[in-house]
Scaffold this motif. Structure first.
Motif, PDB file in Angstrom:
ATOM      1  N   ILE A   1       0.851  -1.172  -0.154  1.00  0.00           N
ATOM      2  CA  ILE A   1      -0.024  -0.096  -0.021  1.00  0.00           C
ATOM      3  C   ILE A   1       0.916   1.374   0.072  1.00  0.00           C
ATOM      4  CG2 ILE A   1      -1.546   1.364   1.496  1.00  0.00           C
ATOM      5  CD1 ILE A   1      -2.802  -1.116   2.178  1.00  0.00           C
ATOM      6  N   ILE A   2       1.757   1.263   0.871  1.00  0.00           N
ATOM      7  CA  ILE A   2       2.766   2.366   0.998  1.00  0.00           C
ATOM      8  C   ILE A   2       3.613   2.660  -0.361  1.00  0.00           C
ATOM      9  CG2 ILE A   2       4.961   3.218   2.007  1.00  0.00           C
ATOM     10  CD1 ILE A   2       3.805   1.592   4.425  1.00  0.00           C
ATOM     11  N   ARG A   3       4.076   1.489  -1.022  1.00  0.00           N
ATOM     12  CA  ARG A   3       4.701   1.590  -2.295  1.00  0.00           C
ATOM     13  C   ARG A   3       4.000   1.938  -3.328  1.00  0.00           C
ATOM     14  NH1 ARG A   3       5.677  -3.994  -4.646  1.00  0.00           N
ATOM     15  NH2 ARG A   3       3.517  -3.716  -5.102  1.00  0.00           N
ATOM     16  N   ASP A   4       2.563   1.640  -3.198  1.00  0.00           N
ATOM     17  CA  ASP A   4       1.667   1.882  -4.483  1.00  0.00           C
ATOM     18  C   ASP A   4       0.843   3.296  -4.295  1.00  0.00           C
ATOM     19  OD1 ASP A   4       2.925  -0.237  -5.568  1.00  0.00           O
ATOM     20  OD2 ASP A   4       1.200  -1.567  -5.078  1.00  0.00           O
ATOM     21  N   VAL A   5       1.065   4.022  -3.287  1.00  0.00           N
ATOM     22  CA  VAL A   5       0.225   5.082  -3.079  1.00  0.00           C
ATOM     23  C   VAL A   5      -0.049   5.973  -4.196  1.00  0.00           C
ATOM     24  CG1 VAL A   5       0.048   7.506  -1.974  1.00  0.00           C
ATOM     25  CG2 VAL A   5       0.829   5.455  -0.654  1.00  0.00           C
ATOM     26  N   GLY A   6       1.046   6.352  -5.043  1.00  0.00           N
ATOM     27  CA  GLY A   6       0.932   7.247  -6.081  1.00  0.00           C
ATOM     28  C   GLY A   6      -0.146   6.268  -7.291  1.00  0.00           C
ATOM     29  N   GLU A   7       0.398   5.191  -7.658  1.00  0.00           N
ATOM     30  CA  GLU A   7       0.008   4.308  -8.389  1.00  0.00           C
ATOM     31  C   GLU A   7      -1.553   4.239  -8.321  1.00  0.00           C
ATOM     32  OE1 GLU A   7       0.415  -0.214  -9.614  1.00  0.00           O
ATOM     33  OE2 GLU A   7       2.220   1.009 -10.213  1.00  0.00           O
ATOM     34  N   ASP A   8      -2.023   3.884  -6.943  1.00  0.00           N
ATOM     35  CA  ASP A   8      -3.182   3.561  -6.738  1.00  0.00           C
ATOM     36  C   ASP A   8      -4.105   4.924  -6.796  1.00  0.00           C
ATOM     37  OD1 ASP A   8      -3.002   0.908  -6.135  1.00  0.00           O
ATOM     38  OD2 ASP A   8      -2.472   1.429  -4.230  1.00  0.00           O
ATOM     39  N   ALA A   9      -3.614   6.084  -6.319  1.00  0.00           N
ATOM     40  CA  ALA A   9      -4.155   7.362  -6.389  1.00  0.00           C
ATOM     41  C   ALA A   9      -4.565   7.819  -7.848  1.00  0.00           C
ATOM     42  CB  ALA A   9      -3.334   8.515  -5.925  1.00  0.00           C
ATOM     43  N   ARG A  10      -3.651   7.102  -8.819  1.00  0.00           N
ATOM     44  CA  ARG A  10      -3.885   7.654 -10.221  1.00  0.00           C
ATOM     45  C   ARG A  10      -5.063   6.894 -10.913  1.00  0.00           C
ATOM     46  NH1 ARG A  10       1.504   8.945  -9.650  1.00  0.00           N
ATOM     47  NH2 ARG A  10       2.167   6.726  -9.898  1.00  0.00           N
ATOM     48  N   ARG A  11      -5.377   5.757 -10.028  1.00  0.00           N
ATOM     49  CA  ARG A  11      -6.802   4.923 -10.315  1.00  0.00           C
ATOM     50  C   ARG A  11      -7.831   5.232  -9.788  1.00  0.00           C
ATOM     51  NH1 ARG A  11      -4.612   0.016  -8.566  1.00  0.00           N
ATOM     52  NH2 ARG A  11      -6.391  -1.076  -9.237  1.00  0.00           N
TER      53      ARG A  11
ATOM     54  N   ILE B   1      12.058   3.486   0.952  1.00  0.00           N
ATOM     55  CA  ILE B   1      11.136   4.659   1.063  1.00  0.00           C
ATOM     56  C   ILE B   1      11.259   5.602   2.088  1.00  0.00           C
ATOM     57  CG2 ILE B   1       8.734   5.093   0.965  1.00  0.00           C
ATOM     58  CD1 ILE B   1       8.315   2.220  -0.397  1.00  0.00           C
ATOM     59  N   LYS B   2      11.742   5.074   3.182  1.00  0.00           N
ATOM     60  CA  LYS B   2      11.596   5.838   4.519  1.00  0.00           C
ATOM     61  C   LYS B   2      12.448   7.354   4.529  1.00  0.00           C
ATOM     62  CE  LYS B   2      11.827   4.846   9.389  1.00  0.00           C
ATOM     63  NZ  LYS B   2      12.217   3.912  10.436  1.00  0.00           N
ATOM     64  N   PRO B   3      13.538   7.197   3.782  1.00  0.00           N
ATOM     65  CA  PRO B   3      14.117   8.675   3.791  1.00  0.00           C
ATOM     66  C   PRO B   3      13.363   9.743   3.344  1.00  0.00           C
ATOM     67  CG  PRO B   3      15.686   7.195   3.519  1.00  0.00           C
ATOM     68  CD  PRO B   3      14.461   6.105   3.238  1.00  0.00           C
ATOM     69  N   ASP B   4      12.617   9.569   2.330  1.00  0.00           N
ATOM     70  CA  ASP B   4      11.833  10.243   1.454  1.00  0.00           C
ATOM     71  C   ASP B   4      10.576   9.678   0.939  1.00  0.00           C
ATOM     72  OD1 ASP B   4      10.966  12.545  -0.063  1.00  0.00           O
ATOM     73  OD2 ASP B   4      12.445  12.418  -1.777  1.00  0.00           O
TER      74      ASP B   4
ATOM     75  N   LYS C   1       7.290   4.778  -8.535  1.00  0.00           N
ATOM     76  CA  LYS C   1       7.173   3.471  -7.663  1.00  0.00           C
ATOM     77  C   LYS C   1       8.524   2.991  -7.429  1.00  0.00           C
ATOM     78  CE  LYS C   1       5.009  -1.199  -8.112  1.00  0.00           C
ATOM     79  NZ  LYS C   1       3.920  -1.886  -8.804  1.00  0.00           N
ATOM     80  N   VAL C   2       8.667   2.929  -6.100  1.00  0.00           N
ATOM     81  CA  VAL C   2      10.153   2.656  -5.563  1.00  0.00           C
ATOM     82  C   VAL C   2      10.463   1.040  -5.901  1.00  0.00           C
ATOM     83  CG1 VAL C   2      11.806   2.688  -3.664  1.00  0.00           C
ATOM     84  CG2 VAL C   2      10.273   4.495  -4.047  1.00  0.00           C
TER      85      VAL C   2
END
Length: 280
Positions: free
Chosen positions: A161-171, A247-250, A258-259
């Protein structure tokens, strides 16, 4: 093409890190995990590929009928045909397969989650249940291993869920609980439009903290006697925790990118975990 070959092809096409750990299993358990993973891909593809709600519901209803056939009659699909010997050999439960489909149905019904209680049910169905089934296939002696498998599944899904926040938001999807957005002073539009801010960073750090808590809890519950049988899950935990640390530093980076970890690094992490836990 045999049912097992179909599952192998389905698994290869996914390109998932999870399949990396299968190669360390004996053939019977490797084939079982491949069939289980192919089933998860099939039902997940229904949600990903069907934009029409009614068609998705019809397909998922068919899969529920197919699971009934798997346990009580003669299955029709190559994946369930491959699962037929697996459910008997490893004593897998029908209810768990139905729970996974219920999780996919949640994805067709909701694109927002009001609070963590609601999200946790989704995570349990689509990830923790898979963890429980996997633990049975890997093998265990102590019932506490099932608690470990449950919490490790939660940790994996929260990482996704954390990794895909942006990808999910775009959907048009937001998997971070809405009450937590409100407390952090972040609006839905900020996530949907990938608008980074100190508030979104703090919100995402809270999500990372929760995922780390589930990793710690899971690993603390794994009995030493079951460490070696559960090595595939521990290898995946090493990869997924490393992704979280990346992901944690930024954290705001996930809003636009997608990291991912390079394949060689994932292999190195998996082998490192394998050697470390084999010596434990």
């Amino acid at each position: 093409m045999t049912p097992q070959q179909y599952c192998q092809q389905k698994t290869r096409e996914s390109g998932s890190s999870f399949t990396l750990s299968f190669m360390f299993l004996p053939k019977d358990r490797r084939d079982a995990m491949t069939a289980l993973y192919a089933f998860c891909r099939e039902v997940d593809d229904v949600v990903d590929e069907c934009t029409d709600y009614q068609i998705a519901q019809t397909k998922l209803a068919w899969w529920k009928q197919e699971i009934h056939r798997l346990f009580h009659e003669t299955p029709q699909h190559p994946v369930t045909q491959a699962l037929k010997p697996v459910v008997n050999t490893f004593h897998l439960q029908e209810a768990h397969f139905v729970e996974i489909i219920d999780g996919m149905q949640m994805d067709t019904q909701y694109n927002r989650y009001a609070d963590f209680e609601q999200l946790a049910l989704y995570c349990y169905r689509v990830a923790s249940v898979v963890g429980l089934l996997s633990a049975q296939i890997f093998g265990y002696k102590d019932q506490a291993t099932l608690e470990y498998a449950h919490d490790l599944g939660m940790a994996f899904q929260l990482t996704n869920i954390i990794r895909d926040v942006g990808e999910d938001a775009r959907r048009g999807r937001i998997y971070i609980p809405l009450d937590e957005l409100e407390r952090a002073g972040v609006t839905e539009d900020q996530l949907l439009n990938s608008q980074a801010s100190p508030q979104t960073q703090a919100l995402l750090l809270k999500q990372i903290e929760r995922a780390e808590m589930f990793y710690d809890k899971a690993l603390s519950q794994l009995p030493k006697a079951d460490t070696k049988p559960q090595l595939p899950g521990l290898m995946m935990a090493a990869i997924y925790r490393a992704l979280l640390q990346e992901i944690k530093p930024d954290p705001n980076l996930v809003l636009t990118h997608k990291v991912v970890l390079p394949p060689f690094r994932k292999l190195k992490l998996a082998l490192g975990a394998w050697f470390n836990y084999r010596k434990a």
